[in-house]
Design a protein around this motif. Structure first.
Motif, mmCIF file in Angstrom:
data_model
loop_
_atom_site.group_PDB
_atom_site.id
_atom_site.type_symbol
_atom_site.label_atom_id
_atom_site.label_comp_id
_atom_site.label_asym_id
_atom_site.label_seq_id
_atom_site.Cartn_x
_atom_site.Cartn_y
_atom_site.Cartn_z
ATOM 1 N N ARG A 130 0.842 -1.283 -0.290
ATOM 2 C CA ARG A 130 -0.015 -0.057 0.162
ATOM 3 C C ARG A 130 0.827 1.233 0.234
ATOM 4 N NH1 ARG A 130 -2.312 2.899 4.567
ATOM 5 N NH2 ARG A 130 -1.769 0.991 5.868
ATOM 6 N N ALA A 131 1.940 1.305 0.834
ATOM 7 C CA ALA A 131 2.817 2.311 0.947
ATOM 8 C C ALA A 131 3.707 2.599 -0.494
ATOM 9 C CB ALA A 131 3.928 2.177 1.920
ATOM 10 N N SER A 132 4.162 1.735 -1.344
ATOM 11 C CA SER A 132 4.651 1.954 -2.556
ATOM 12 C C SER A 132 4.035 2.256 -3.443
ATOM 13 C CB SER A 132 5.209 0.519 -2.905
ATOM 14 O OG SER A 132 4.225 -0.378 -3.352
ATOM 15 N N LEU A 133 2.248 1.826 -3.402
ATOM 16 C CA LEU A 133 1.401 2.562 -4.553
ATOM 17 C C LEU A 133 1.124 3.821 -4.265
ATOM 18 C CD1 LEU A 133 -0.826 -0.748 -4.855
ATOM 19 C CD2 LEU A 133 0.623 0.500 -6.658
ATOM 20 N N SER A 134 0.959 4.228 -2.727
ATOM 21 C CA SER A 134 0.882 5.596 -2.656
ATOM 22 C C SER A 134 1.866 6.549 -2.999
ATOM 23 C CB SER A 134 0.743 5.739 -1.015
ATOM 24 O OG SER A 134 -0.448 4.936 -0.518
ATOM 25 N N LEU A 135 3.104 6.132 -2.765
ATOM 26 C CA LEU A 135 4.379 6.705 -3.340
ATOM 27 C C LEU A 135 4.310 7.006 -4.905
ATOM 28 C CD1 LEU A 135 6.830 8.323 -2.524
ATOM 29 C CD2 LEU A 135 8.173 6.056 -2.735
ATOM 30 N N ALA A 136 4.000 5.901 -5.567
ATOM 31 C CA ALA A 136 4.120 5.912 -6.944
ATOM 32 C C ALA A 136 3.001 6.677 -7.833
ATOM 33 C CB ALA A 136 3.805 4.503 -7.556
ATOM 34 N N LEU A 137 1.720 6.566 -6.918
ATOM 35 C CA LEU A 137 0.485 7.577 -7.479
ATOM 36 C C LEU A 137 0.354 8.846 -6.839
ATOM 37 C CD1 LEU A 137 -1.931 4.610 -8.167
ATOM 38 C CD2 LEU A 137 -0.077 5.403 -9.645
ATOM 39 N N GLY A 138 1.123 9.356 -5.759
ATOM 40 C CA GLY A 138 1.037 10.502 -5.328
ATOM 41 C C GLY A 138 -0.209 10.616 -4.201
ATOM 42 N N LYS A 139 -0.872 9.595 -3.816
ATOM 43 C CA LYS A 139 -2.075 9.688 -3.058
ATOM 44 C C LYS A 139 -2.041 8.603 -2.049
ATOM 45 C CE LYS A 139 -5.078 8.022 -6.674
ATOM 46 N NZ LYS A 139 -6.225 8.411 -7.487
ATOM 47 N N GLU A 140 -2.698 8.695 -0.937
ATOM 48 C CA GLU A 140 -2.898 7.881 0.065
ATOM 49 C C GLU A 140 -4.249 6.928 -0.236
ATOM 50 O OE1 GLU A 140 -0.948 7.257 2.614
ATOM 51 O OE2 GLU A 140 0.152 8.869 1.849
ATOM 52 N N PHE A 141 -3.847 5.679 0.209
ATOM 53 C CA PHE A 141 -5.002 4.633 -0.005
ATOM 54 C C PHE A 141 -5.383 3.647 1.243
ATOM 55 C CE2 PHE A 141 -2.505 4.570 -4.319
ATOM 56 C CZ PHE A 141 -3.573 5.263 -5.015
ATOM 57 N N SER A 142 -6.731 3.613 1.357
ATOM 58 C CA SER A 142 -6.995 3.071 2.609
ATOM 59 C C SER A 142 -6.815 1.454 2.677
ATOM 60 C CB SER A 142 -8.383 2.895 2.827
ATOM 61 O OG SER A 142 -9.035 2.396 1.847
ATOM 62 N N SER A 143 -6.153 0.816 1.553
ATOM 63 C CA SER A 143 -6.105 -0.616 1.340
ATOM 64 C C SER A 143 -5.313 -0.862 0.190
ATOM 65 C CB SER A 143 -7.167 -1.301 1.390
ATOM 66 O OG SER A 143 -8.051 -1.149 0.157
ATOM 67 N N LEU A 144 -4.381 -1.880 -0.038
ATOM 68 C CA LEU A 144 -3.382 -2.340 -1.015
ATOM 69 C C LEU A 144 -4.692 -2.429 -2.084
ATOM 70 C CD1 LEU A 144 -1.001 -3.530 -2.234
ATOM 71 C CD2 LEU A 144 -1.535 -5.966 -1.248
ATOM 72 N N GLY A 145 -5.827 -3.194 -2.168
ATOM 73 C CA GLY A 145 -6.592 -3.432 -3.073
ATOM 74 C C GLY A 145 -7.184 -1.964 -3.748
ATOM 75 N N GLU A 146 -7.392 -0.939 -3.038
ATOM 76 C CA GLU A 146 -7.688 0.410 -3.441
ATOM 77 C C GLU A 146 -6.595 0.775 -4.494
ATOM 78 O OE1 GLU A 146 -9.113 4.813 -2.056
ATOM 79 O OE2 GLU A 146 -8.510 3.297 -0.609
ATOM 80 N N GLY A 147 -5.570 0.700 -3.880
ATOM 81 C CA GLY A 147 -4.159 1.099 -4.746
ATOM 82 C C GLY A 147 -4.076 0.440 -5.923
ATOM 83 N N ILE A 148 -4.115 -1.061 -6.125
ATOM 84 C CA ILE A 148 -3.948 -1.652 -7.231
ATOM 85 C C ILE A 148 -5.242 -1.222 -8.324
ATOM 86 C CG2 ILE A 148 -4.222 -4.034 -8.085
ATOM 87 C CD1 ILE A 148 -1.561 -3.803 -6.825
#
Length: 382
Positions: A130-148
């Protein structure tokens, strides 16, 4: 088109005292021979290429030799980073490697630029948190699934068959839990999330991946069918005692022009297998074969034997572990119920039976009573 689906090579991993690089090199050459024999169009490696983020020079050499051999055979290799890999170490010289047909993905946004081979688009998604996706896309996600899901919303329009290579924990359509093994351990997820994780990787619902015609997954070491068009091929060889007896084979996928995927399994014989032998030491030593296998021995002797590993190695040169079945009987000890207090002598009797597999004799019981009486003053209580 047809391709070989590999994952979880864990180059550099050891099995107890034994270096597995020779086993790994042999396996990779077997995989390449299969690719040539079956005229495959690509080889996929779905993460955990190395066992550690700081692989040894010898481990890197094994991978480099394999990739050079694939380039010489003009067989493209599509590879992603897993949770055991270092993105920097794996992506080193990636631009140069691409000219030889080796495509290495280490960043989240790499999935947005597919590699096209014979009309099939391969999307390479390295391991994500979840943290790596937040960093890559520039926004916070509540879960890994939301980031994917947010990342997949940026995918280009689908024009033909589409394959995803990913190193994540994707829950099977059967609803059955995934079986870990080797380097990965199943653990409950942190509070606030449902399900479980394996090797630090949280689970994802299968519905997130509806837009792909085949899911080339990595992370689970036992071959697992996630759905009709998605598999974990499993680690190509075994790393631990609990994997003895499991099947190992190469998974080949064929995709037609409509995107329908079919799979075939090609058994292969590893340089050294992992086997579990059970019985008394004398029974195990008289077992035929297994001179070239990594042998795990579970002894059923009632009394401790002298130098069991030395004797095992004399018979099985690659003996890796020895233990006693009675020591694994600790789980047989009954736990007291809430508010219940068991007397020390009764607990010791249960312990004696669990460890040795037999009841205490009267002489042993009288001796134990005397010891408890001397130690606590309560040893004579029934």
């Amino acid at each position: 088109m047809k391709f070989l689906h590999l994952s979880d090579l864990h180059l550099g991993k050891r099995l107890r005292e034994y270096d597995l690089l020779e086993d790994a090199s042999f396996m990779l050459q077997e995989a390449l021979s299969l690719a040539k024999r079956e005229a495959l169009d690509a080889i996929l490696v779905a993460g955990d290429v190395y066992d550690t983020g700081a692989p040894s020079g010898a481990a890197q050499k094994v991978l480099g030799t394999f990739l050079a051999d694939c380039a010489e055979a003009r067989i493209p290799v599509l590879m992603i980073a897993g949770n055991h890999d270092s993105s920097d170490r794996l992506s080193y010289l990636s631009e140069f490697a691409r000219r030889g047909g080796v495509h290495i993905a280490t960043e989240a946004k790499d999935v947005l630029a597919p590699v096209s081979i014979k009309g099939v688009d391969f999307h390479l998604l390295p391991y994500q948190s979840r943290a790596s996706l937040s960093l890559a896309l520039g926004k916070e996600f509540s879960s890994l699934g939301e980031g994917i899901s947010s990342l997949f919303s940026l995918l280009p329009e689908k024009k033909g068959p589409r394959v995803l290579i990913a190193h994540q924990l994707v829950l099977p359509s059967s609803g059955k839990p995934l079986v870990p093994g080797g380097s990965e351990t199943a653990l409950p997820l942190v509070a606030g999330e449902d399900g479980y994780e394996v090797g630090g990787t949280g689970n994802l619902p299968l519905s997130l991946f509806d837009g792909f015609d085949y899911l080339a997954l990595g992370h689970i070491h036992k071959r697992t069918k996630v759905c009709s068009h998605g598999y974990y091929p499993g680690a190509p060889f075994k790393f631990e005692r609990d994997e003895a007896g499991q099947e190992r084979d190469f998974l080949v996928v064929e995709i037609d022009g409509e995107g329908k995927a079919s799979v075939r399994f090609f058994p292969w014989k590893p340089l050294h297998d992992v086997v579990l032998l059970q019985g008394t030491l004398e029974e195990i030593l008289s077992t035929e074969g297994h001179e070239g296998d990594y042998v795990f021995a579970l002894l059923e002797d009632r009394e401790r034997v002298e130098e069991p590993m030395r004797r095992l190695k004399a018979r099985f040169p690659l003996a890796a572990w020895v233990g006693y079945r009675r020591m694994e009987g600790r789980a047989l000890l009954s736990s007291p119920k809430a508010g219940e207090r068991k007397e020390p002598l009764l607990l010791f009797e249960e312990f004696h039976k669990a460890m040795l597999g037999k009841e205490m004799g009267e002489e042993e019981r009288e001796y134990a009573k005397a010891v408890f009486h001397e130690a606590t003053g309560e040893g004579d209580r029934e």
